[in-house]
Scaffold this motif. Structure first.
Motif, PDB file in Angstrom:
ATOM      1  N   SER A   1      33.080  52.467 -14.573  1.00  0.00           N
ATOM      2  CA  SER A   1      31.725  52.506 -15.138  1.00  0.00           C
ATOM      3  C   SER A   1      31.472  53.792 -15.916  1.00  0.00           C
TER       4      SER A   1
ATOM      5  N   THR B   1      28.917  50.825 -21.557  1.00  0.00           N
ATOM      6  CA  THR B   1      28.961  50.642 -20.104  1.00  0.00           C
ATOM      7  C   THR B   1      28.352  51.839 -19.380  1.00  0.00           C
TER       8      THR B   1
ATOM      9  N   GLN C   1      24.939  52.034 -17.016  1.00  0.00           N
ATOM     10  CA  GLN C   1      25.005  52.512 -15.632  1.00  0.00           C
ATOM     11  C   GLN C   1      24.062  53.686 -15.398  1.00  0.00           C
TER      12      GLN C   1
END
Length: 321
Positions: free
Chosen positions: A268, A298, A302
């Motif tokens: 992540s 990504t 996150q």
């Protein structure tokens, strides 16, 4: 929703594909985000980037310009500066970031997308031609040099990998043994079978021809005509100014040869340092532009969700009072 004073939800260090992609994801989630761009994009010497669907052949710096405009459209900010120091704080404003323009900002979260520095073999003339007819990646530049006279400079154990990859693109490939360990018998057999000539001896310089690279000069003075030279740089993560974060760095090796350094992060982009994510070439030396952009997206998503959880916890705490 928006920054408070000079406190941003996220500060992104690095304004390339990874950093801008992460910043756009955050801005579209209505996060206040600042991108600090020192203008050190790794692919700046190249005239075009490839394998980015819908952006094939675009100049890398044009991608940066377009990405900055898209970010601004969602309220994100870009400042041209370098980070000179980062200090961890207590409380929601987790980091103080100092820039070389004399300003200081605070950030709840950080995204490190500073990329890497290609450290070239010590051969005269390489740096001047880097990204044009001195290259390293068959996917980044190979097609544009198909069927040309290609040389492969052996400076580490990756030489066979590069030789085989570029032999796919041209029937005229020469391997210069230079400073690499001796080729194994099986490797020489494969090269011979594919018609790849091996030239023994150390390389001193590359020299210009009438229209681009003309040849590779050995320390003996012999010049081997070549139009393209493939090299294997050492990949060094750009972490200047970020030493205070204490990021974990790994040094991948091949046959005992250190290929470079990269920041440790999970899929992540989350690093072992609380509140810090990383994306792009700073964590993945082989990531091309489209991959780096995906990693930035990504990481940005996150970071947003991590902030959502913190916002919810703060709201609960406030309600309890």
């Amino acid at each position: 929703m928006g920054k408070t004073g000079n406190v941003y939800d996220a500060v992104v260090v690095g304004g390339g594909a990874a950093g801008l992609s992460g910043a756009v994801a955050l801005a579209r989630s209505r996060r206040s985000v600042l991108v600090v761009d020192a203008g050190q994009q790794r692919n700046a010497p190249a005239a075009a980037m490839h394998n980015y669907l819908g952006r094939e052949g675009l100049n890398p710096l044009e991608l940066v310009r377009l990405g900055g405009g898209e970010l601004a459209g969602y309220g994100g900010e870009v400042v041209r500066a370098a980070v000179t120091g980062v200090e961890r704080l207590t409380g929601p404003a987790g980091f103080r970031v100092t820039l070389d323009n004399g300003t200081t900002v605070r950030a709840r979260r950080l995204l490190v997308a500073t990329g890497l520095r290609d450290e070239l073999p010590a051969v005269e003339g390489l740096a001047d031609r880097w990204g044009n007819d001195v290259i390293h990646c068959p996917y980044c530049h190979g097609y544009e040099h198909r069927d040309r006279a290609i040389g492969v400079l052996a400076s580490n154990p990756m030489v066979m990998h590069q030789a085989l990859m570029f032999r796919q693109l041209s029937p005229d490939v020469v391997v210069f043994t230079h400073t690499a360990p001796a080729l194994a018998a099986g490797d020489r057999e494969r090269l011979d079978a594919l018609g790849v000539r091996v030239v023994e001896g150390e390389v001193a310089a590359v020299q210009a021809g009438p229209a681009g690279l003309g040849g590779v000069r050995l320390v003996t003075g012999e010049v081997v005509p070549r139009q393209v030279l493939v090299v294997a740089p050492r990949f060094a993560a750009r972490l200047e100014g970020l030493e205070g974060l204490g990021l974990e760095v790994t040094s991948p090796e091949v046959d005992g040869f250190v290929l470079g350094t990269s920041v440790v992060a999970d899929p992540s982009g989350k690093t072992p340092v609380p509140g810090v994510w990383a994306a792009g070439n700073v964590t993945s030396t082989a990531a091309q532009v489209v991959v780096a952009a995906g990693q930035g997206l990504t990481a940005g998503a996150q970071i947003n969700f991590d902030l959502i959880l913190e916002d919810a916890a703060l709201a609960v705490r406030a309600g309890a009072r």
